[in-house]
Write a protein that holds these residues in place. Structure first.
Motif, short mmCIF file in Angstrom:
data_model
loop_
_atom_site.label_atom_id
_atom_site.label_comp_id
_atom_site.label_asym_id
_atom_site.label_seq_id
_atom_site.Cartn_x
_atom_site.Cartn_y
_atom_site.Cartn_z
N UNK A 48 -25.23 -84.08 8.76
CA UNK A 48 -23.75 -84.22 9.02
C UNK A 48 -23.33 -84.30 10.48
N UNK A 49 -22.26 -84.86 10.65
CA UNK A 49 -21.66 -84.85 12.11
C UNK A 49 -20.37 -84.95 12.17
N UNK A 50 -19.87 -84.31 13.40
CA UNK A 50 -18.55 -84.03 13.81
C UNK A 50 -18.22 -84.19 15.04
N UNK A 51 -16.77 -85.16 15.30
CA UNK A 51 -16.39 -85.19 16.69
C UNK A 51 -15.69 -83.74 17.14
N UNK A 52 -15.99 -83.52 18.36
CA UNK A 52 -15.57 -82.27 18.96
C UNK A 52 -13.89 -82.75 19.06
N UNK A 53 -13.37 -83.85 19.46
CA UNK A 53 -12.18 -84.03 19.72
C UNK A 53 -11.73 -84.89 18.31
N UNK A 54 -10.76 -84.34 17.51
CA UNK A 54 -10.26 -84.90 16.41
C UNK A 54 -10.94 -84.39 15.14
N UNK A 55 -12.09 -83.95 15.13
CA UNK A 55 -12.78 -83.19 14.02
C UNK A 55 -13.10 -84.33 12.86
N UNK A 56 -13.29 -85.69 13.30
CA UNK A 56 -13.67 -86.63 11.93
C UNK A 56 -15.31 -86.05 11.78
N UNK A 57 -15.40 -86.26 10.47
CA UNK A 57 -16.85 -86.05 10.02
C UNK A 57 -17.49 -87.08 9.17
N UNK A 58 -18.76 -86.73 9.03
CA UNK A 58 -19.73 -87.93 8.20
C UNK A 58 -20.64 -87.16 7.75
N UNK A 59 -21.00 -87.26 6.58
CA UNK A 59 -22.06 -86.51 5.76
C UNK A 59 -23.09 -87.59 5.03
N UNK A 60 -24.32 -86.82 5.08
CA UNK A 60 -25.29 -87.82 4.23
C UNK A 60 -25.11 -87.34 3.01
N UNK A 61 -25.39 -88.30 2.12
CA UNK A 61 -25.13 -88.27 0.44
C UNK A 61 -25.70 -86.82 -0.13
N UNK A 62 -26.92 -86.44 0.53
CA UNK A 62 -27.48 -85.50 0.11
C UNK A 62 -26.51 -84.03 0.50
#
Length: 123
Positions: A48-62
């Motif tokens: 998973x990942x997140x931006x410090x600014x704004x908090x957008x996230x992205x996840x692996x399918x798992x």
């Protein structure tokens, strides 16, 4: 930037853990933070990942639906809440910082890495 990951441990299948990654040094918020994991004998994979600014996230399918990445800017800490863990989640979990803020799913854009924290899920 220095990263210190913690929160790993031994948990039974179906249980939960919350990992933390504390950032120190030059932390002006211009980063994306990622969690990766490496199981024995396997390559390191994006979680998973997140931006410090704004908090957008992205996840692996798992990770979708079970894991949640979040950040506390005041504490300079990124969290990975992991629920409904299974033996397949057993791995060393690493946090990393990416100056491009691209929510990348591969290792190469990440400039800084923590030492990792072990998560073991028993069946």
């Amino acid at each position: 930037v220095q990263l210190q990951a913690s929160g790993g441990g031994l948990v039974q299948a179906g249980g939960s853990l919350r990992l933390s990654c504390v950032a120190s040094g030059r932390t002006d918020g211009s980063y994306a933070m990622g969690w990766f994991r490496q199981a024995p004998g396997k390559e390191r994979d994006f979680v998973a990942a997140i931006r410090w600014r704004g908090g957008s996230t992205h996840y692996a399918d798992s990770a979708k639906g079970r894991f949640t990445i979040s950040r506390d800017s005041a504490k300079k800490t990124v969290y990975l809440q992991m629920n409904n863990l299974g033996p397949e989640d057993t791995a060393v979990y690493y946090c990393a910082a990416d100056r491009t803020m691209g929510l990348r799913t591969v290792e190469s854009p990440y400039d800084y890495w923590g030492h990792g924290t072990q998560v073991t899920v028993s069946s």
